[in-house]
Design a protein around this motif. Sequence first.
Motif, PDB file in Angstrom:
ATOM      1  N   ASN A 157      45.736   5.548  31.765  1.00  0.00           N
ATOM      2  CA  ASN A 157      45.751   6.904  31.229  1.00  0.00           C
ATOM      3  C   ASN A 157      45.955   7.973  32.307  1.00  0.00           C
ATOM      4  N   ARG A 158      46.951   7.762  33.195  1.00  0.00           N
ATOM      5  CA  ARG A 158      47.316   8.823  34.118  1.00  0.00           C
ATOM      6  C   ARG A 158      48.830   8.856  34.278  1.00  0.00           C
ATOM      7  N   VAL A 159      49.357   9.944  34.769  1.00  0.00           N
ATOM      8  CA  VAL A 159      50.797  10.078  34.949  1.00  0.00           C
ATOM      9  C   VAL A 159      51.245   9.065  36.013  1.00  0.00           C
ATOM     10  N   PRO A 160      52.283   8.252  35.709  1.00  0.00           N
ATOM     11  CA  PRO A 160      52.710   7.224  36.662  1.00  0.00           C
ATOM     12  C   PRO A 160      53.049   7.806  38.036  1.00  0.00           C
ATOM     13  N   ARG A 161      52.667   7.056  39.067  1.00  0.00           N
ATOM     14  CA  ARG A 161      52.908   7.432  40.461  1.00  0.00           C
ATOM     15  C   ARG A 161      54.370   7.780  40.720  1.00  0.00           C
ATOM     16  N   VAL A 199      54.252   9.184  26.045  1.00  0.00           N
ATOM     17  CA  VAL A 199      53.189   8.331  26.576  1.00  0.00           C
ATOM     18  C   VAL A 199      53.271   8.303  28.102  1.00  0.00           C
ATOM     19  N   THR A 200      54.487   8.215  28.640  1.00  0.00           N
ATOM     20  CA  THR A 200      54.659   8.182  30.084  1.00  0.00           C
ATOM     21  C   THR A 200      54.231   9.501  30.719  1.00  0.00           C
ATOM     22  N   ALA A 201      54.537  10.614  30.049  1.00  0.00           N
ATOM     23  CA  ALA A 201      54.133  11.909  30.579  1.00  0.00           C
ATOM     24  C   ALA A 201      52.682  12.223  30.216  1.00  0.00           C
ATOM     25  N   ASN A 202      51.974  11.232  29.696  1.00  0.00           N
ATOM     26  CA  ASN A 202      50.534  11.303  29.440  1.00  0.00           C
ATOM     27  C   ASN A 202      50.146  12.377  28.424  1.00  0.00           C
ATOM     28  N   ARG A 203      50.851  12.397  27.282  1.00  0.00           N
ATOM     29  CA  ARG A 203      50.419  13.263  26.192  1.00  0.00           C
ATOM     30  C   ARG A 203      50.618  12.537  24.868  1.00  0.00           C
ATOM     31  N   VAL A 204      49.960  13.009  23.825  1.00  0.00           N
ATOM     32  CA  VAL A 204      50.077  12.366  22.520  1.00  0.00           C
ATOM     33  C   VAL A 204      51.514  12.532  22.021  1.00  0.00           C
ATOM     34  N   PRO A 205      52.174  11.447  21.590  1.00  0.00           N
ATOM     35  CA  PRO A 205      53.567  11.545  21.160  1.00  0.00           C
ATOM     36  C   PRO A 205      53.780  12.579  20.052  1.00  0.00           C
ATOM     37  N   ARG A 206      54.886  13.299  20.157  1.00  0.00           N
ATOM     38  CA  ARG A 206      55.257  14.327  19.198  1.00  0.00           C
ATOM     39  C   ARG A 206      55.223  13.826  17.757  1.00  0.00           C
ATOM     40  N   VAL A 207      55.585  12.550  17.577  1.00  0.00           N
ATOM     41  CA  VAL A 207      55.679  12.005  16.224  1.00  0.00           C
ATOM     42  C   VAL A 207      54.333  12.089  15.502  1.00  0.00           C
TER      43      VAL A 207
END
Lengths: 214, 214, 214
Positions: free
Chosen positions: A141-145, C138-146
């Motif tokens: 649960n963190r932004v990838p390195r 998910v990669t940018a660490n936020r709940v998906p827009r969908v």
Amino acid sequence: MTIDLALVIDLVGVFFFAVSGSLLAARKGFDLVGSLLLGSMVGLGGGVIRDIILNVGPPAAFTNPVYLVPPLLAAGVVYFLVGGVERVSRLVLAFDAGGLALFCVTGTLKALDTGMNAIAALVLGVTTAVGGGILRDVTANRVPRVFDPQDLYAIPAFFGAGITVLLWHHGWLNLITGTIAAVVVFVLRLLALRFHWHAPLAARSWARPRFTRG
Amino acid sequence: MTIDLALVIDLVGVFFFAVSGSLLAARKGFDLVGSLLLGSMVGLGGGVIRDIILNVGPPAAFTNPVYLVPPLLAAGVVYFLVGGVERVSRLVLAFDAGGLALFCVTGTLKALDTGMNAIAALVLGVTTAVGGGILRDVTANRVPRVFDPQDLYAIPAFFGAGITVLLWHHGWLNLITGTIAAVVVFVLRLLALRFHWHAPLAARSWARPRFTRG
Amino acid sequence: MTIDLALVIDLVGVFFFAVSGSLLAARKGFDLVGSLLLGSMVGLGGGVIRDIILNVGPPAAFTNPVYLVPPLLAAGVVYFLVGGVERVSRLVLAFDAGGLALFCVTGTLKALDTGMNAIAALVLGVTTAVGGGILRDVTANRVPRVFDPQDLYAIPAFFGAGITVLLWHHGWLNLITGTIAAVVVFVLRLLALRFHWHAPLAARSWARPRFTRG
């Protein structure tokens, strides 16, 4: 020979990445099982993604039990040897750099051996190298390195994958040259960390913001 | 017979996991479509990952429309029957435990039927069991339940997958023994939750930290 | 002909999604390499997931280098042309809507061409359309827009995939009708954003909560 090269370097790469995963698990307060799972995910994830994309049957990480040894070792090493929290973040980065360096070589090699063209092999090598770390960081649960703008992460991997393609096309790829390529990538990554080498931001005219991770 | 066993238990497992996903969607304030999507993702995700790794053609969840019934049912049940927020977190855990219990059996069985060796089948069974829940929690932007050090999550799944391998190798696996194995896993998981059974931490010498999730 | 239709619309869809990824990278303070990676992930991720599920060999995004052009273009466009932060969130949504509209058509078409049944093709078309955006968020660490309950996201994609199945079964699918279907989905999505059309919540009796994202 080529296969042996791939397996030897691959297992060392799995170990490096698995240590980075188990260390992160320790820092996040996970238990020993979580350490084994996160280490396996980062150690084996990049290769599993690669094998699934190559579509050459079940991934080696599942069919060949020897791939389970490095994550078990890594979880054990972290369990017994990690003493304090202060140096862990730095150790995660160092072992992550080792995995990155080895996987951009082995991932590219595996793709070439399967008959992919040079560009596809390069892209797949980078995917293998950065894939496990992205899985690790997203799961924790963190932004990838790889997205941290303070240093270079993917560029050394691109560089290593490119060298591997060149060596392979000239028939010069063997255990020695492959290892040299990986060492060069490892050193580049550590230098980028040490001296804060960085790429331009995504939008030219913006100020460099403070980057935060979970 | 083996196939029927797999399909029956599989669909019940999909339903349990899908309910856990739809309940989490409700708690997070998602809408009915998000409930269906998150329920489908957790219910079908583990099996899709398993089938992709086994590399035996398009995953059953996509080719056999009957797999869409449990997520639709789950979204409907949650929509009409969930009254208040207070018990939802506990219900998510209970249904998640049901899915975990059934999937570690069916995932292992599917891998064995495809010809994987015992260790690979065990690892793939655990992957199937924990994969959907990891997808669910990562998508909902929180640390996956499997990493919570306050109780046991993956160990009951390992146990269930191991029993399934043993039963299968002795030719004793059928609907009854498979169901018993799943019930044992389910009970183990609930006992671990109730009595806070836990594994050692990832680093031996560290204090047990306060674990927080999104 | 069908293949050309797929490739043309597909590349435009990749470009739209890639711009949404590169814009998000800019807003998050990632660097140019992160912009290229996030753009590639969202632009190519949905199609890669689709091709892996269809199990028809290595995904086109890896074997055909032309697929790398749209993410490179997108990272360049964002680098040179994005001036201020204020309109970026809205631009992300607009380009995301373009990708969604095109991918629900091309994803469904690709599944039908591979011989999947109508329901499987519909589900896979929606998976292609929403998959890249989920990976991005998910990669940018936020709940998906969908999962945002303030508007409709998946429903326009279901609608577009359904139209595509109908057109295909009647032999009416070509570049013109496919483009019209995509435009309809795009307009539906923008109208849902503009007028806050929304679906019922996941649990009928709950108050609509304040939805927050990372």
